[in-house]
Design an enzyme around this catalytic site. Sequence first.
Site, PDB file in Angstrom:
ATOM      1  N   ASP A  26      -7.565   4.165   6.737  1.00  0.00           N
ATOM      2  CA  ASP A  26      -7.699   3.918   5.311  1.00  0.00           C
ATOM      3  C   ASP A  26      -9.138   3.559   4.970  1.00  0.00           C
ATOM      4  OD1 ASP A  26      -5.078   4.414   4.779  1.00  0.00           O
ATOM      5  OD2 ASP A  26      -4.449   2.324   4.645  1.00  0.00           O
ATOM      6  N   LYS A  48      -7.501   5.923  -0.072  1.00  0.00           N
ATOM      7  CA  LYS A  48      -7.136   6.068  -1.477  1.00  0.00           C
ATOM      8  C   LYS A  48      -7.799   4.940  -2.247  1.00  0.00           C
ATOM      9  CE  LYS A  48      -2.493   7.907  -0.494  1.00  0.00           C
ATOM     10  NZ  LYS A  48      -2.461   7.683   0.947  1.00  0.00           N
ATOM     11  N   MET A 163      -1.870  -3.991  -5.964  1.00  0.00           N
ATOM     12  CA  MET A 163      -2.322  -2.813  -6.719  1.00  0.00           C
ATOM     13  C   MET A 163      -2.072  -2.973  -8.220  1.00  0.00           C
ATOM     14  SD  MET A 163      -0.909   0.153  -4.119  1.00  0.00           S
ATOM     15  CE  MET A 163       0.753  -0.527  -4.104  1.00  0.00           C
TER      16      MET A 163
END
Length: 390
Positions: A26, A48, A163
């Site tokens: 990641d 991401k 998030m």
Amino acid sequence: MGPGDPGLLTIRGRELLGRADVVVTDRLVSAEVLAFVRPDAEIIYSGKSAGALTRTQEDLNALLVDRALAGHLVVRLKGGDPFVLGRGGEEAEACRLAGVTCTVVPGVTSAFAGPAYAGIPVTHRGVAQDVAVVSGHLPPGHPESGVDWAALGASRMTVVVLMGVARLADIAAALIDGGRLPDTPVAVIERATTPAQRVVRGTLDMIAVDAIALGVRSPAVVVIGAVAARCDAAPRIIPSPGGDECPPSGAGPSGAGYPLAGVRVLVPRTRSRPGLLAVRLRALGADAVETVVSRPGPVTDVEAEPDPRIAEELRHGDLHAVAFASSTAARATAALYGPLSQGILVAAMGARTVTACQRAGLRVDAVATEPGIYPLAAAVVTAVTKARSR
């Protein structure tokens, strides 16, 4: 691998990193953790971030399966715990359906480690006996969201949102509509467990305004509930500017000894081994990010390949400063990544390095008074101190 602090990597995780043929990682995985990977292993960046996607989830699943079926030992290195809002279940399922044996190594989730590093217990006897961990990726009311915000608002449990920074105003409104009091304590922990961690505290009705005013960005963990007002242990990370960190309990280091707290510094290297400059910068409180920009060749130095992780951090403005220890590092960095943002502070060692920066179109904000790691680190402190005083 944990939420950021390389010390939270498990022993089993480190063991498998050292054996892996392929590591699919990641974006937020630190260079210190990647240093455990074999030099001859293939590292594939598949991070991401908000508004950016290196690969679709389907492509990523196929990549893992293809490398494994080719006979490689593949490690999927994820931030936090792979099965807590990390799509680890989807990737494990794809491997199972393809006949690939998959072993899950649990990690430390940011949902609990982030609050803990800020001195916040997500449960506390007499205050909160239950906790919900939810995703804030989709706004309340979105047809694809499975989060029952009304039920969370009606409850008194601790709510931890991952998030959710971009949706903070909508989330707060949904919880208040569901029954939560507007003055419910909230804590937003930005870049949890890293040297750049800061904690913004407020109330449910005002936290979105406060977060915007202080420029809070993802990744961040949001804690909502009575426990968010607590600080039952000294903060694990020295607070960065702009944060409303609770005072440490008992004796401990003060922020004055960490002049680079909250500053993310890029350290370009011309050798593959970890450098002492990053060690010194971390001792001063910085979040030092190392990358190899060139390697010694038989005739002349050879540029390395651009690091996708560094390119993405530069694109998103995640880096605050860069320290050039040589003219080669300055030239190679400019060649690999182009002109740096005007907002990035540049510290350089020696006249040759300054000249290389100028020829590459890089503004130099501070120059080391003499050769060596300590003078260059001091130059970074000088540049940051001047910028903060403006």
